[in-house]
Design a protein around this motif. Structure first.
Motif, PDB file in Angstrom:
ATOM      1  N   LEU A   1       0.846  -1.209  -0.078  1.00 42.77           N
ATOM      2  CA  LEU A   1      -0.075  -0.065  -0.034  1.00 42.77           C
ATOM      3  C   LEU A   1       1.004   1.252  -0.197  1.00 42.77           C
ATOM      4  N   ALA A   2       0.594   2.112  -0.843  1.00 42.08           N
ATOM      5  CA  ALA A   2       1.094   3.549  -0.906  1.00 42.08           C
ATOM      6  C   ALA A   2      -0.252   4.545  -0.665  1.00 42.08           C
ATOM      7  N   GLU A   3      -0.140   5.536   0.103  1.00 45.93           N
ATOM      8  CA  GLU A   3      -1.000   6.322   0.180  1.00 45.93           C
ATOM      9  C   GLU A   3      -1.113   7.880  -0.580  1.00 45.93           C
ATOM     10  N   ASP A   4      -0.115   7.777  -1.611  1.00 45.50           N
ATOM     11  CA  ASP A   4      -0.197   9.032  -2.424  1.00 45.50           C
ATOM     12  C   ASP A   4       0.775   8.575  -3.409  1.00 45.50           C
ATOM     13  N   GLY A   5       0.764   9.583  -4.454  1.00 48.49           N
ATOM     14  CA  GLY A   5       1.944   9.406  -5.743  1.00 48.49           C
ATOM     15  C   GLY A   5       3.432   9.394  -5.299  1.00 48.49           C
ATOM     16  N   ARG A   6       3.680  10.314  -4.281  1.00 46.91           N
ATOM     17  CA  ARG A   6       5.019  10.432  -3.855  1.00 46.91           C
ATOM     18  C   ARG A   6       5.700   9.115  -3.290  1.00 46.91           C
ATOM     19  N   GLN A   7       4.660   8.538  -2.518  1.00 47.39           N
ATOM     20  CA  GLN A   7       4.808   7.247  -1.821  1.00 47.39           C
ATOM     21  C   GLN A   7       5.144   6.081  -2.825  1.00 47.39           C
ATOM     22  N   ALA A   8       4.272   6.147  -3.626  1.00 45.04           N
ATOM     23  CA  ALA A   8       4.224   5.019  -4.929  1.00 45.04           C
ATOM     24  C   ALA A   8       5.516   5.122  -5.713  1.00 45.04           C
ATOM     25  N   LEU A   9       6.082   6.504  -5.962  1.00 45.62           N
ATOM     26  CA  LEU A   9       7.493   6.504  -6.527  1.00 45.62           C
ATOM     27  C   LEU A   9       8.554   6.039  -6.146  1.00 45.62           C
ATOM     28  N   GLU A  10       8.497   6.234  -4.514  1.00 45.56           N
ATOM     29  CA  GLU A  10       9.728   5.763  -3.638  1.00 45.56           C
ATOM     30  C   GLU A  10       9.571   4.082  -3.541  1.00 45.56           C
ATOM     31  N   MET A  11       8.390   3.802  -3.515  1.00 44.00           N
ATOM     32  CA  MET A  11       8.314   2.290  -3.388  1.00 44.00           C
ATOM     33  C   MET A  11       8.615   1.561  -4.504  1.00 44.00           C
ATOM     34  N   LEU A  12       8.276   2.061  -5.847  1.00 46.94           N
ATOM     35  CA  LEU A  12       8.640   1.566  -7.033  1.00 46.94           C
ATOM     36  C   LEU A  12      10.168   1.618  -7.287  1.00 46.94           C
TER      37      LEU A  12
ATOM     38  N   LEU B   1      13.850   8.885 -15.611  1.00 47.64           N
ATOM     39  CA  LEU B   1      15.135   8.291 -16.356  1.00 47.64           C
ATOM     40  C   LEU B   1      15.611   7.111 -15.140  1.00 47.64           C
ATOM     41  N   ASP B   2      15.616   7.462 -13.811  1.00 46.54           N
ATOM     42  CA  ASP B   2      16.255   6.425 -12.865  1.00 46.54           C
ATOM     43  C   ASP B   2      15.400   5.218 -12.702  1.00 46.54           C
ATOM     44  N   LEU B   3      14.090   5.029 -13.306  1.00 46.96           N
ATOM     45  CA  LEU B   3      13.322   3.952 -12.833  1.00 46.96           C
ATOM     46  C   LEU B   3      13.661   2.725 -13.899  1.00 46.96           C
ATOM     47  N   GLY B   4      14.559   3.195 -15.193  1.00 46.01           N
ATOM     48  CA  GLY B   4      14.883   2.158 -16.188  1.00 46.01           C
ATOM     49  C   GLY B   4      13.466   1.457 -16.850  1.00 46.01           C
ATOM     50  N   GLU B   5      13.408   0.023 -16.491  1.00 48.98           N
ATOM     51  CA  GLU B   5      12.327  -0.984 -17.135  1.00 48.98           C
ATOM     52  C   GLU B   5      11.186  -0.495 -16.293  1.00 48.98           C
ATOM     53  N   LYS B   6      11.343  -0.213 -15.137  1.00 47.87           N
ATOM     54  CA  LYS B   6      10.174   0.019 -14.349  1.00 47.87           C
ATOM     55  C   LYS B   6       9.183   1.222 -15.025  1.00 47.87           C
ATOM     56  N   ARG B   7       9.732   1.913 -15.681  1.00 47.28           N
ATOM     57  CA  ARG B   7       8.783   3.093 -16.290  1.00 47.28           C
ATOM     58  C   ARG B   7       7.715   2.580 -17.192  1.00 47.28           C
ATOM     59  N   THR B   8       7.786   1.114 -17.492  1.00 49.87           N
ATOM     60  CA  THR B   8       6.728   0.590 -18.456  1.00 49.87           C
ATOM     61  C   THR B   8       5.893  -0.384 -17.494  1.00 49.87           C
ATOM     62  N   ILE B   9       5.810  -0.218 -16.063  1.00 47.09           N
ATOM     63  CA  ILE B   9       5.057  -0.923 -15.343  1.00 47.09           C
ATOM     64  C   ILE B   9       3.481  -0.753 -15.812  1.00 47.09           C
ATOM     65  N   PRO B  10       2.811  -1.733 -15.732  1.00 46.94           N
ATOM     66  CA  PRO B  10       1.380  -1.561 -16.066  1.00 46.94           C
ATOM     67  C   PRO B  10       0.761  -0.579 -14.907  1.00 46.94           C
ATOM     68  N   ILE B  11      -0.122   0.540 -15.343  1.00 45.37           N
ATOM     69  CA  ILE B  11      -0.893   1.161 -14.277  1.00 45.37           C
ATOM     70  C   ILE B  11      -2.199   1.174 -14.735  1.00 45.37           C
ATOM     71  N   ILE B  12      -3.056   0.576 -13.661  1.00 46.63           N
ATOM     72  CA  ILE B  12      -4.309   0.741 -13.903  1.00 46.63           C
ATOM     73  C   ILE B  12      -4.839   1.769 -13.113  1.00 46.63           C
ATOM     74  N   ALA B  13      -5.707   2.768 -13.621  1.00 44.29           N
ATOM     75  CA  ALA B  13      -6.401   3.868 -12.794  1.00 44.29           C
ATOM     76  C   ALA B  13      -7.874   3.073 -12.274  1.00 44.29           C
TER      77      ALA B  13
END
Length: 160
Positions: A65-76, A106-118
């Motif tokens: 669980l992440a509660e906001d977009g910033r937390q999501a980026l850090e966890m990713l 640029l620093d996420l590498g391949e993770k930039r293409t992770i599937p994101i579902i709204a």
């Protein structure tokens, strides 16, 4: 540390904290033949967190669980996930802003293409197109039905 969530009691006291790895204490196993995913759920509302986590965990998925977009980026940045279920209205950084940051990072590498579902309460004409244009891969309107969620997960995560 993993947080074990049991079935809610009659007072519905059930909660999770950002970053918790959550497993449902239940004797229900994932159905045979279904893929199980490691999912980053980005949701700030506890009333939406709990049922979504329960639905996913009952089917064998692992949810963080992440509660906001910033937390999501850090966890990713720190962890591997098969997909992200992203609420659109979030504090600090909206789901659309977080999606754009992931796709442009640029620093996420391949993770930039992770599937994101709204996952969103927005269900007006044109909303789906707006989310896809922002870089999301798919869209589900709340309240989410488990059959629809499983379909979208299977379709989106297998394209990866």
């Amino acid at each position: 540390m993993d947080k074990v969530i049991t079935e809610p009691n009659k007072h519905n006291h059930l909660s999770a904290s950002p970053g918790d790895k959550i497993s449902l204490a239940s004797n229900m196993d994932a159905e045979a033949g279904r893929s199980c995913y490691r999912i980053l759920l980005v949701e700030d509302d506890q009333l939406n967190q709990v049922p979504t986590i329960l639905l996913l965990e009952r089917r064998g998925h692992t949810v963080v669980l992440a509660e906001d977009g910033r937390q999501a980026l850090e966890m990713l940045r720190r962890e591997h996930f098969d997909c992200i279920l992203m609420d659109v209205q979030l504090p600090e950084m909206s789901g659309i802003e977080a999606t754009r940051a992931i796709r442009e990072s640029l620093d996420l590498g391949e993770k930039r293409t992770i599937p994101i579902i709204a996952l969103t309460a927005y269900a007006m004409s044109g909303d789906r197109e707006k989310f896809l244009q922002a870089g999301m891969d798919d869209y589900l309107a709340k309240p989410v039905m488990i059959a629809d969620l499983e379909q979208v997960l299977a379709r989106t995560c297998q394209l990866k």
